[in-house]
Design a protein around this motif. Structure first.
Motif, PDB file in Angstrom:
ATOM      1  N   GLY A  78       0.803  -1.215   0.000  1.00  0.00           N
ATOM      2  CA  GLY A  78       0.000   0.000   0.000  1.00  0.00           C
ATOM      3  C   GLY A  78       0.837   1.266   0.000  1.00  0.00           C
ATOM      4  O   GLY A  78       0.499   2.244  -0.682  1.00  0.00           O
ATOM      5  N   GLU A  82       0.836   4.285  -2.850  1.00  0.00           N
ATOM      6  CA  GLU A  82       0.626   5.710  -2.570  1.00  0.00           C
ATOM      7  C   GLU A  82       1.776   6.551  -3.088  1.00  0.00           C
ATOM      8  O   GLU A  82       1.565   7.620  -3.675  1.00  0.00           O
ATOM      9  CB  GLU A  82       0.437   5.905  -1.068  1.00  0.00           C
ATOM     10  N   LEU A 130      -5.585  -1.797   2.074  1.00  0.00           N
ATOM     11  CA  LEU A 130      -4.985  -1.181   0.900  1.00  0.00           C
ATOM     12  C   LEU A 130      -5.681   0.125   0.522  1.00  0.00           C
ATOM     13  O   LEU A 130      -6.903   0.229   0.634  1.00  0.00           O
ATOM     14  CB  LEU A 130      -5.039  -2.146  -0.288  1.00  0.00           C
ATOM     15  N   PRO A 131      -4.912   1.110   0.025  1.00  0.00           N
ATOM     16  CA  PRO A 131      -5.510   2.393  -0.342  1.00  0.00           C
ATOM     17  C   PRO A 131      -6.097   2.414  -1.750  1.00  0.00           C
ATOM     18  O   PRO A 131      -6.740   3.388  -2.130  1.00  0.00           O
ATOM     19  CB  PRO A 131      -4.319   3.355  -0.234  1.00  0.00           C
TER      20      PRO A 131
END
Length: 266
Positions: A78, A82, A130-131
């Motif tokens: 993650g 980002e 998770l983003p």
């Protein structure tokens, strides 16, 4: 809806300069475990500065394993997503660890209801951390577990239905399974939810003693491009990516393979 990615190539440190200068590279994929957030290779930073999407592809989450998901591994994936501004991340429908041991390989998951329940629970756990969305890839296998309750296509379809994940379809793996295990390519493509397709992997392999190995060290076979064409008849993939993991050819040869993939996609 997954954004349009185009045609891409797997970024590897051995061919970083090649990837930077190759024509027709719309996006790249990096092996997540080979990169560290905050310490990205200069070549990867350059590609991002050019506006080239960079997608992290993990190989160690072991989502099909009986052990709970490792939060540290998911956090690493993650964080990379980002930092790279990636629209999604991916891993495989497989397990790599069991009983405290690491196989070093992407092991196929038994296609039973019980194994599917475990996979779904692990995928949901990873998604919660998770983003960005998660895509999952079909793997090449040299064996099938006994007592399968679902075809591979139905197994993936039910996984998507229960988790709302995306699919990363590897047509080279699909070809390998058809060669080695007798998988029905047409049935597989008919059964999977193509509307959840994130992108496609394309790669080369080699045959040894009557067994086809998905090595990523050889040119893409015409038969693999044929599987890609059969997929293209059903759906317009958002992207297709060439994988190469050794025995790297010349820039011209890689460019020709990218052009061949683009030609199939139309």
């Amino acid at each position: 809806m997954v954004e349009r990615l185009g045609v891409g190539i797997g970024w590897r440190s051995e061919i970083d300069l090649t990837v930077e200068r190759l024509p027709g590279v719309d996006f790249v994929e990096v092996v997540a475990e080979n990169l560290r957030p905050g310490r990205l290779p200069e070549s990867v930073r350059l590609l991002r500065e050019r506006g080239v999407p960079v997608l992290p592809h993990a190989v160690s989450l072991s989502l099909g394993g009986a052990d709970p998901v490792d939060p540290a591994r998911v956090a690493h994936l993650g964080a990379l997503a980002e930092e790279l501004g990636a629209p999604l991340v991916s891993d495989h429908v497989c397990f790599v660890r069991a009983g405290g041991l690491d196989s070093g390989h992407l092991m196929p998951v038994p296609r039973t209801r019980e194994a599917l329940d475990v996979l779904v629970a692990n995928v949901r756990a990873a998604q919660a951390m998770l983003p960005v969305p998660l895509a999952l890839e079909n793997v090449a296998a040299l064996l099938e577990w006994p007592d399968s309750e679902l075809s591979e296509g139905r197994f993936l379809a039910e996984l998507v239905e229960r988790t709302d994940c995306h699919l990363l379809i590897d047509v080279a793996n699909l070809y390998a399974n058809a060669r080695n295990l007798g998988t029905d390519v047409e049935r597989f493509l008919d059964e999977i939810p193509l509307e959840r397709l994130a992108y496609v992997h394309v790669a080369g392999g080699e045959e040894h003693d009557g067994v086809y190995h998905d090595t990523h060290t050889a040119a893409v076979l015409p038969q693999v491009l044929d599987v890609l064409a059969r997929l293209r008849e059903r759906v317009d993939p958002p992207g297709a990516l060439l994988e190469r993991d050794g025995d790297y050819p010349s820039d011209a040869e890689l460019a020709a393979e990218l052009a061949a993939i683009r030609a199939v996609l139309g």
